[in-house]
Design an enzyme around this catalytic site. Structure first.
Site, PDB file in Angstrom:
ATOM      1  CD  GLU A  34      -2.757   1.194   2.461  1.00 32.96           C
ATOM      2  OE1 GLU A  34      -2.696   0.311   3.338  1.00 32.96           O
ATOM      3  OE2 GLU A  34      -3.521   2.173   2.521  1.00 32.96           O
ATOM      4  NE  ARG A 259       2.827  -8.161   9.938  1.00 36.06           N
ATOM      5  CZ  ARG A 259       2.922  -7.015   9.267  1.00 36.06           C
ATOM      6  NH1 ARG A 259       3.910  -6.196   9.458  1.00 36.06           N
ATOM      7  NH2 ARG A 259       2.001  -6.666   8.416  1.00 36.06           N
ATOM      8  CE  LYS A 269       3.224   0.059   4.699  1.00 35.42           C
ATOM      9  NZ  LYS A 269       2.576  -0.177   3.405  1.00 35.42           N
TER      10      LYS A 269
HETATM   11  P1  ATP Z   1       2.852  -2.123   7.755  1.00 33.28           P
HETATM   12  O1  ATP Z   1       2.106  -2.701   8.901  1.00 33.28           O
HETATM   13  O2  ATP Z   1       4.292  -1.904   8.011  1.00 33.28           O
HETATM   14  O3  ATP Z   1       2.187  -0.928   7.132  1.00 33.28           O
HETATM   15  P2  ATP Z   1       1.624  -3.699   5.805  1.00 33.28           P
HETATM   16  O4  ATP Z   1       1.520  -5.174   5.870  1.00 33.28           O
HETATM   17  O5  ATP Z   1       0.425  -2.894   6.058  1.00 33.28           O
HETATM   18  O6  ATP Z   1       2.844  -3.262   6.679  1.00 33.28           O
HETATM   19  P3  ATP Z   1       1.720  -3.477   2.996  1.00 33.28           P
HETATM   20  O7  ATP Z   1       2.160  -2.325   2.197  1.00 33.28           O
HETATM   21  O8  ATP Z   1       0.299  -3.829   2.988  1.00 33.28           O
HETATM   22  O9  ATP Z   1       2.242  -3.227   4.445  1.00 33.28           O
HETATM   23  O10 ATP Z   1       2.614  -4.745   2.681  1.00 33.28           O
HETATM   24  C1  ATP Z   1       2.990  -5.232   1.414  1.00 33.28           C
HETATM   25  C2  ATP Z   1       3.424  -6.652   1.581  1.00 33.28           C
HETATM   26  O11 ATP Z   1       4.534  -6.749   2.474  1.00 33.28           O
HETATM   27  C3  ATP Z   1       2.318  -7.503   2.180  1.00 33.28           C
HETATM   28  O12 ATP Z   1       2.214  -8.696   1.442  1.00 33.28           O
HETATM   29  C4  ATP Z   1       2.769  -7.742   3.591  1.00 33.28           C
HETATM   30  O13 ATP Z   1       2.269  -8.950   4.064  1.00 33.28           O
HETATM   31  C5  ATP Z   1       4.291  -7.702   3.474  1.00 33.28           C
HETATM   32  N1  ATP Z   1       4.897  -7.296   4.742  1.00 33.28           N
HETATM   33  C6  ATP Z   1       4.676  -6.154   5.420  1.00 33.28           C
HETATM   34  N2  ATP Z   1       5.366  -6.142   6.582  1.00 33.28           N
HETATM   35  C7  ATP Z   1       6.059  -7.306   6.639  1.00 33.28           C
HETATM   36  C8  ATP Z   1       6.956  -7.904   7.587  1.00 33.28           C
HETATM   37  N3  ATP Z   1       7.291  -7.272   8.709  1.00 33.28           N
HETATM   38  N4  ATP Z   1       7.473  -9.115   7.299  1.00 33.28           N
HETATM   39  C9  ATP Z   1       7.150  -9.734   6.150  1.00 33.28           C
HETATM   40  N5  ATP Z   1       6.315  -9.252   5.234  1.00 33.28           N
HETATM   41  C10 ATP Z   1       5.767  -8.045   5.452  1.00 33.28           C
HETATM   42 MG    MG Z   2      -1.135  -1.970   5.545  1.00 36.12          MG
END
Ligand code: ATP
Ligand code: MG
Length: 551
Positions: A34, A259, A269
């Site tokens: 995102e 994760r 983020k």
């Molecule tokens: P955040 O909570 O940091 O905003 P998010 O999961 O909301 O992370 P996205 O932009 O939706 O962030 O993530 C893109 C991809 O990266 C998704 O498939 C997510 O599962 C993966 N991802 C995000 N954070 C991690 C992590 N700490 N370890 C492994 N994969 C991750």
């Molecule tokens: Mg997210």
């Protein structure tokens, strides 16, 4: 880029089975961030997993921006994400925006409504929450649940036309309010936001929820294996429901993995944005940040991050990985690649009283003693040099083998020197040492007359280049105390700025050049603060490591 096979993991096993059973011809994965912040090292794990898996099986990987929430997203983030994925060494097949599919998603929602599988609901968010039930109690059905198909089609169209205010109505799936899986209790599919979207502008005022949009995005792109993190496990039945009920031709499957969490940092983020917005750090690319851009500016290489991601592997559980493991991989990567040189971080002047005034000699030294192919360099030596303040003690404890009055040490790549006099200012601080050198002891001449126990580094005072060193400590002090916000754990001493000197040949160093400073560690030329007349080095990692990869 080298294509090492991905070490075996449960997802790879699934892919192998799917290929062997003829369920898929070519695998398609995607990395779906995102665009609401910069990528962090957790995302790197997901990027490596998706791209390397597809590479290994001659498949494809899309970069798709999951931009379904206009309130949080920004083109700045889109650009930074593209840059970071490329920098990590990956090339996407398709570049897509979920928002490009808004029309198709709308049409699929209409399909649901026509089948009696979705309805417009007028409950307020609070009422909806109250009626959702809990893990132990079933939910209650909305009074709007049995609206006719005609009424739902009409209301949904008017939602799209902008006839209602934010939050006034939503579109919900009609599934099961008594499901033990709360995600399946008539989840919201669309909500109203009168907001300008970075891609579609003001065209839309209704936006799909992640749980509705994501499976459709995957299906539209022909993704075969949709890899996401464990918190989406409970959403998988809904993912399958959407694919099935929206009558999508392609049938992607979702798989969840653990994760990545690292010690001494935060990995979301939202929290990282807070650190940036509230000025705890100097931007998303501050070298203390666990963002890809921060790691790059700190001096991490793509290889080190990819090797780290490989080593931590993929499993069905989320653990906390020691940040020392990441440090291990950058040391390993830079060890044979970067020049070794001398830098004095906290200078103390030394006058070599028996060295002829005005004379300069050039000493030869290897560029990297572990990699002779890198050749040699010339270092000037003359009557005045700088050494590290720490390498002198007036009243040393036992087993201190560096410089003290009457003691002799080796200057790396040069001569033995002996300390004779200590010069102090009016407050008693040591400001200069007077030493003598022994010309017989020149490095490389095979001198065996006597031995010294300490070797210290130095730079020639007259020709040395002034430099700023930025030393980093962990950004977040790990502290499990309950009720404490992560902001209270921000380390007040995470950055120390000091000024010293480096060898004269460093005047040609360019932003992002990396070096090992003898006895200190690995440093990167900072791209933001370095100018024509000011060299700034970021400490990437110190030399010391007590860390070993657990077997
Ligand atoms: P955040 O909570 O940091 O905003 P998010 O999961 O909301 O992370 P996205 O932009 O939706 O962030 O993530 C893109 C991809 O990266 C998704 O498939 C997510 O599962 C993966 N991802 C995000 N954070 C991690 C992590 N700490 N370890 C492994 N994969 C991750
Ligand atoms: Mg997210």
């Amino acid at each position: 880029m080298e294509n090492k096979p991905v070490s075996s993991n449960f997802i790879k096993n699934i892919v192998v089975e799917d290929i062997n059973a003829g369920r898929v011809d070519q695998i398609v994965t995607r990395f779906p961030p995102e665009p609401n912040g910069y990528l962090h090292i957790g995302h790197a794990k997901s990027i490596c997993l998706n791209f390397e898996l597809a590479d290994e099986f001659k498949g494809k990987t899309n970069l798709r921006f999951d931009d379904t929430n206009p309130l949080r997203e920004d083109v700045e983030y889109v650009e930074s994400i593209k840059e970071d994925v490329k920098w990590l060494g990956f090339e996407w097949d398709g570049l897509f925006f979920a928002s490009d599919y808004f029309e198709e998603m709308y049409n699929r929602a209409v399909v649901l409504i026509k089948k009696g599988k979705a309805y417009v609901c007028d409950l307020s968010p609070e009422e909806m929450r109250e009626m959702r039930g809990t893990l132990t109690e079933p939910g209650k059905e909305s009074p709007y649940r049995n609206r006719t198909v005609e009424e739902n089609l009409d209301l949904f169209e008017r939602m799209r036309k902008g006839e209602f205010k934010d939050g006034e109505r939503v579109l919900r799936a009609k599934i099961d309010m008594t499901s033990p899986n709360i995600t399946m209790r008539d989840p919201v599919l669309y909500r109203i936001f009168h907001a300008t979207h970075h891609n579609t502008g003001d065209k839309w005022c209704i936006y799909p929820m992640y749980d509705f949009a994501h499976p459709l995005e995957d299906a539209i792109e022909g993704v075969t294996h949709s890899l996401c993190t464990l918190e989406f496990e409970d959403h998988r039945p809904l993912y399958d429901w959407v694919i099935e009920e929206c009558e999508m031709e392609n049938q992607p499957k979702q798989y969840e993995f653990g994760r990545l969490n690292l010690t001494n940092t935060v990995m979301s983020k939202r929290k990282l944005k807070q650190l940036v917005d509230e000025k705890y750090v100097d931007g998303w690319d501050d070298p203390r940040m666990p963002t890809i851009s921060g790691l790059r500016r700190r001096g991490y290489t793509p290889e080190s991050i990819r090797n780290f991601a490989r080593e931590i592997g993929v499993s069905r559980s989320s653990g906390v990985v020691d940040a020392k493991m990441l440090e291990h991989f950058i040391r390993e990567d830079l060890k044979l690649k970067v020049p070794r040189t001398m830098g004095v971080l906290r200078p103390l002047k030394v006058v070599i009283t028996n060295y002829p005034e005005g004379e300069v000699e050039m000493l030869e030294a290897e560029i990297n003693s572990e990699n002779p192919e890198m050749g040699s360099r010339q270092i000037p030596f003359s009557r005045e040099i700088y050494i590290e303040q720490d390498d002198f003690m007036e009243n040393p404890p036992k087993k201190y083998f560096r410089l003290f009055p009457g003691n002799e040490v080796r200057l790396k790549n040069a001569y033995f020197i002996k300390c004779n006099d200590v010069i102090k200012d009016e407050n008693g601080n040591v400001i200069e040492l007077h030493c003598t050198y022994d010309p017989e002891t020149k490095s490389g001449t095979g001198f065996t007359g006597r031995k010294v126990k300490g070797t210290i580094h130095w730079v020639d005072a007259r020709s040395a280049v002034p430099a700023e060193f930025r030393l980093y400590n962990p950004l977040i002090l790990d502290d499990e105390e309950e009720g404490k916000s992560f902001l209270e754990n921000v380390n007040p001493d995470s950055l120390e700025i000091i000024h010293g000197f480096v060898e004269p040949n460093m005047k040609d160093a360019r932003p992002q050049d990396k070096f090992q400073f003898f006895r200190h560690g690995y440093f990167n030329v900072d791209p933001k603060h370095t100018t024509e007349d000011k060299l700034v080095f970021n400490l990437i990692v110190s030399l010391k490591s007590s860390f070993e990869i657990p077997k």
